[in-house]
Scaffold this motif. Structure first.
Motif, PDB file in Angstrom:
ATOM      1  N   PHE A  97       6.785 -37.183  66.456  1.00 58.13           N
ATOM      2  CA  PHE A  97       6.701 -38.531  65.915  1.00 58.13           C
ATOM      3  C   PHE A  97       5.333 -38.729  65.262  1.00 58.13           C
ATOM      4  CE2 PHE A  97       9.613 -38.876  69.563  1.00 58.13           C
ATOM      5  CZ  PHE A  97      10.743 -39.368  68.916  1.00 58.13           C
ATOM      6  N   PHE A  98       5.259 -39.654  64.334  1.00 60.38           N
ATOM      7  CA  PHE A  98       3.994 -39.925  63.653  1.00 60.38           C
ATOM      8  C   PHE A  98       2.997 -40.517  64.643  1.00 60.38           C
ATOM      9  CE2 PHE A  98       0.982 -42.156  60.947  1.00 60.38           C
ATOM     10  CZ  PHE A  98       0.756 -41.206  59.959  1.00 60.38           C
ATOM     11  N   GLN A  99       1.795 -39.946  64.654  1.00 61.67           N
ATOM     12  CA  GLN A  99       0.752 -40.368  65.582  1.00 61.67           C
ATOM     13  C   GLN A  99      -0.282 -41.239  64.868  1.00 61.67           C
ATOM     14  OE1 GLN A  99       1.073 -39.508  68.904  1.00 61.67           O
ATOM     15  NE2 GLN A  99       3.027 -38.678  68.154  1.00 61.67           N
ATOM     16  N   HIS A 100      -0.846 -42.183  65.611  1.00 63.10           N
ATOM     17  CA  HIS A 100      -1.818 -43.110  65.028  1.00 63.10           C
ATOM     18  C   HIS A 100      -3.215 -42.943  65.623  1.00 63.10           C
ATOM     19  CE1 HIS A 100       1.411 -45.330  62.974  1.00 63.10           C
ATOM     20  NE2 HIS A 100       2.105 -45.121  64.074  1.00 63.10           N
ATOM     21  N   ASP A 101      -3.392 -41.921  66.435  1.00 65.49           N
ATOM     22  CA  ASP A 101      -4.701 -41.635  67.026  1.00 65.49           C
ATOM     23  C   ASP A 101      -5.085 -40.195  66.723  1.00 65.49           C
ATOM     24  OD1 ASP A 101      -5.034 -44.185  68.336  1.00 65.49           O
ATOM     25  OD2 ASP A 101      -3.529 -43.525  69.790  1.00 65.49           O
ATOM     26  N   PHE A 102      -6.394 -39.937  66.658  1.00 63.41           N
ATOM     27  CA  PHE A 102      -6.866 -38.580  66.410  1.00 63.41           C
ATOM     28  C   PHE A 102      -6.390 -37.649  67.529  1.00 63.41           C
ATOM     29  CE2 PHE A 102     -10.175 -40.946  63.995  1.00 63.41           C
ATOM     30  CZ  PHE A 102      -9.957 -40.350  62.758  1.00 63.41           C
ATOM     31  N   PRO A 103      -5.994 -36.434  67.192  1.00 65.48           N
ATOM     32  CA  PRO A 103      -5.494 -35.507  68.220  1.00 65.48           C
ATOM     33  C   PRO A 103      -6.591 -34.896  69.075  1.00 65.48           C
ATOM     34  CG  PRO A 103      -5.549 -34.406  66.106  1.00 65.48           C
ATOM     35  CD  PRO A 103      -5.925 -35.847  65.846  1.00 65.48           C
ATOM     36  N   CYS A 104      -7.824 -34.875  68.544  1.00 64.83           N
ATOM     37  CA  CYS A 104      -8.939 -34.276  69.275  1.00 64.83           C
ATOM     38  C   CYS A 104     -10.241 -34.688  68.601  1.00 64.83           C
ATOM     39  CB  CYS A 104      -8.823 -32.749  69.309  1.00 64.83           C
ATOM     40  SG  CYS A 104      -8.912 -31.975  67.666  1.00 64.83           S
ATOM     41  N   HIS A 105     -11.342 -34.280  69.194  1.00 64.23           N
ATOM     42  CA  HIS A 105     -12.663 -34.542  68.621  1.00 64.23           C
ATOM     43  C   HIS A 105     -13.024 -33.382  67.690  1.00 64.23           C
ATOM     44  CE1 HIS A 105     -17.049 -35.157  68.456  1.00 64.23           C
ATOM     45  NE2 HIS A 105     -16.756 -36.424  68.718  1.00 64.23           N
ATOM     46  N   PRO A 106     -13.785 -33.637  66.625  1.00 66.34           N
ATOM     47  CA  PRO A 106     -14.164 -32.542  65.711  1.00 66.34           C
ATOM     48  C   PRO A 106     -14.820 -31.351  66.405  1.00 66.34           C
ATOM     49  CG  PRO A 106     -14.716 -34.656  64.729  1.00 66.34           C
ATOM     50  CD  PRO A 106     -14.256 -34.945  66.129  1.00 66.34           C
ATOM     51  N   THR A 107     -15.558 -31.602  67.483  1.00 57.20           N
ATOM     52  CA  THR A 107     -16.219 -30.497  68.177  1.00 57.20           C
ATOM     53  C   THR A 107     -15.217 -29.542  68.825  1.00 57.20           C
ATOM     54  OG1 THR A 107     -16.458 -31.887  70.156  1.00 57.20           O
ATOM     55  CG2 THR A 107     -18.314 -31.819  68.626  1.00 57.20           C
ATOM     56  N   SER A 108     -13.985 -30.012  69.044  1.00 63.71           N
ATOM     57  CA  SER A 108     -12.964 -29.136  69.620  1.00 63.71           C
ATOM     58  C   SER A 108     -12.652 -27.975  68.681  1.00 63.71           C
ATOM     59  CB  SER A 108     -11.686 -29.928  69.910  1.00 63.71           C
ATOM     60  OG  SER A 108     -11.921 -30.945  70.867  1.00 63.71           O
ATOM     61  N   LEU A 109     -12.712 -28.225  67.379  1.00 62.88           N
ATOM     62  CA  LEU A 109     -12.474 -27.157  66.406  1.00 62.88           C
ATOM     63  C   LEU A 109     -13.590 -26.123  66.463  1.00 62.88           C
ATOM     64  CD1 LEU A 109     -11.287 -29.398  63.439  1.00 62.88           C
ATOM     65  CD2 LEU A 109      -9.891 -27.736  64.668  1.00 62.88           C
ATOM     66  N   VAL A 110     -14.815 -26.596  66.646  1.00 61.48           N
ATOM     67  CA  VAL A 110     -15.955 -25.680  66.763  1.00 61.48           C
ATOM     68  C   VAL A 110     -15.781 -24.789  67.988  1.00 61.48           C
ATOM     69  CG1 VAL A 110     -18.454 -25.518  67.033  1.00 61.48           C
ATOM     70  CG2 VAL A 110     -17.474 -27.343  65.630  1.00 61.48           C
ATOM     71  N   LYS A 111     -15.399 -25.392  69.107  1.00 63.29           N
ATOM     72  CA  LYS A 111     -15.224 -24.639  70.350  1.00 63.29           C
ATOM     73  C   LYS A 111     -14.098 -23.621  70.218  1.00 63.29           C
ATOM     74  CE  LYS A 111     -16.906 -28.458  73.209  1.00 63.29           C
ATOM     75  NZ  LYS A 111     -16.550 -29.490  74.224  1.00 63.29           N
ATOM     76  N   TRP A 112     -13.036 -23.996  69.508  1.00 67.04           N
ATOM     77  CA  TRP A 112     -11.912 -23.076  69.328  1.00 67.04           C
ATOM     78  C   TRP A 112     -12.322 -21.867  68.497  1.00 67.04           C
ATOM     79  CZ3 TRP A 112      -6.702 -21.567  69.269  1.00 67.04           C
ATOM     80  CH2 TRP A 112      -5.928 -22.108  70.306  1.00 67.04           C
ATOM     81  N   ARG A 113     -13.071 -22.107  67.422  1.00 62.79           N
ATOM     82  CA  ARG A 113     -13.505 -20.987  66.586  1.00 62.79           C
ATOM     83  C   ARG A 113     -14.394 -20.033  67.379  1.00 62.79           C
ATOM     84  NH1 ARG A 113     -13.729 -25.044  62.424  1.00 62.79           N
ATOM     85  NH2 ARG A 113     -15.878 -25.519  62.994  1.00 62.79           N
ATOM     86  N   LYS A 114     -15.282 -20.595  68.194  1.00 64.41           N
ATOM     87  CA  LYS A 114     -16.153 -19.752  69.008  1.00 64.41           C
ATOM     88  C   LYS A 114     -15.341 -18.984  70.044  1.00 64.41           C
ATOM     89  CE  LYS A 114     -20.370 -22.525  68.553  1.00 64.41           C
ATOM     90  NZ  LYS A 114     -21.391 -23.333  69.266  1.00 64.41           N
ATOM     91  N   ARG A 115     -14.341 -19.645  70.594  1.00 68.11           N
ATOM     92  CA  ARG A 115     -13.515 -19.007  71.622  1.00 68.11           C
ATOM     93  C   ARG A 115     -12.730 -17.826  71.046  1.00 68.11           C
ATOM     94  NH1 ARG A 115     -13.053 -19.884  77.208  1.00 68.11           N
ATOM     95  NH2 ARG A 115     -13.157 -22.126  76.840  1.00 68.11           N
ATOM     96  N   LEU A 116     -12.187 -17.988  69.847  1.00 68.02           N
ATOM     97  CA  LEU A 116     -11.396 -16.923  69.233  1.00 68.02           C
ATOM     98  C   LEU A 116     -12.267 -15.751  68.812  1.00 68.02           C
ATOM     99  CD1 LEU A 116      -8.865 -18.885  66.998  1.00 68.02           C
ATOM    100  CD2 LEU A 116      -8.546 -18.009  69.310  1.00 68.02           C
ATOM    101  N   GLY A 117     -13.443 -16.058  68.283  1.00 65.02           N
ATOM    102  CA  GLY A 117     -14.325 -14.999  67.822  1.00 65.02           C
ATOM    103  C   GLY A 117     -13.795 -14.336  66.560  1.00 65.02           C
ATOM    104  N   GLU A 118     -14.470 -13.303  66.130  1.00 64.64           N
ATOM    105  CA  GLU A 118     -14.089 -12.608  64.896  1.00 64.64           C
ATOM    106  C   GLU A 118     -12.730 -11.934  65.031  1.00 64.64           C
ATOM    107  OE1 GLU A 118     -15.850  -9.107  61.924  1.00 64.64           O
ATOM    108  OE2 GLU A 118     -17.054  -9.884  63.592  1.00 64.64           O
ATOM    109  N   GLU A 119     -12.478 -11.341  66.188  1.00 68.75           N
ATOM    110  CA  GLU A 119     -11.209 -10.629  66.391  1.00 68.75           C
ATOM    111  C   GLU A 119     -10.022 -11.577  66.298  1.00 68.75           C
ATOM    112  OE1 GLU A 119      -8.870  -8.086  69.897  1.00 68.75           O
ATOM    113  OE2 GLU A 119     -10.932  -8.789  70.195  1.00 68.75           O
ATOM    114  N   GLY A 120     -10.128 -12.723  66.964  1.00 67.61           N
ATOM    115  CA  GLY A 120      -9.030 -13.678  66.942  1.00 67.61           C
ATOM    116  C   GLY A 120      -8.787 -14.253  65.558  1.00 67.61           C
TER     117      GLY A 120
END
Length: 203
Positions: A97-120
């Motif tokens: 369904f269409f959501q009206h609130d942000f799904p996460c904070h922008p810093t969550s994307l930073v943490k995900w990229r760091k978590r995946l690393g180059e290999e991911g």
């Protein structure tokens, strides 16, 4: 902890329409979302997360946001703003369904990229290529040659003026003194907070 599972499709809601009922199912993002094996992504990327602690955000949401971010050259903040406005972005990221609130904070994307690393990230790239081949938007022949783009992309980097360099050195020396239990008569923290903006006006 490992990412949460994307919500399963609920029964029809009398008060709101599902995204599939209001979007164009031939839209490129819809077609791409239906081609990608999200379960495989979840299983493969799940090994980058521990089994303890709070559950991470759903893989489809985060991978979808990262893909959209790079597809349209958006910042972490901008991709979330676009997600909030676009039913196609939301469908691509697994919403029903269409959501009206942000799904996460922008810093969550930073943490995900760091978590995946180059290999991911490299593995994600291969999955994107495979999806492009399935949709026939990428020709196998185009993968035989690598084109290197040396375009310089603007970054939000502050110019290293003398005043900023001096202030940075002062902060580092103050930190070293604190670590060595050396008491300073004055750190000039308050003075620099007031003076640095004024100095910047004369740059």
């Amino acid at each position: 902890m490992k990412p949460r599972q994307t919500k399963t499709i609920p029964q029809k809601d009398l008060f709101q329409s599902q995204l599939v009922d209001i979007i164009n199912l031939n839209h490129p993002l819809v077609r791409l979302a239906n081609i990608i094996d999200w379960n495989q992504l979840d299983n493969e990327l799940g090994r980058h997360f521990s089994t303890v602690g709070a559950a991470a955000l759903p893989t489809r949401l985060m991978v979808g946001l990262l893909y959209l971010q790079h597809l349209h050259n958006l910042s972490d903040e901008m991709v979330l703003e676009q997600w909030l406005e676009s039913p196609y972005y939301q469908y691509f990221c697994g919403e029903t369904f269409f959501q009206h609130d942000f799904p996460c904070h922008p810093t969550s994307l930073v943490k995900w990229r760091k978590r995946l690393g180059e290999e991911g990230c490299e593995w994600l790239l291969t999955q994107t290529i495979q999806a492009g081949l399935k949709l026939k938007v990428i020709k196998p022949a185009s993968l035989k040659r690598v084109v290197v783009d040396t375009t310089v992309q603007e970054k939000n980097i502050t110019f290293p003026t003398d005043a900023k360099l001096y202030n940075k050195a002062r902060q580092q020396l103050t930190q070293v003194a604190k670590e060595q239990n050396i008491t300073l008569r004055q750190t000039y923290d308050k003075a620099c907070r007031e003076l640095m903006p004024k100095i910047g006006r004369y740059g």
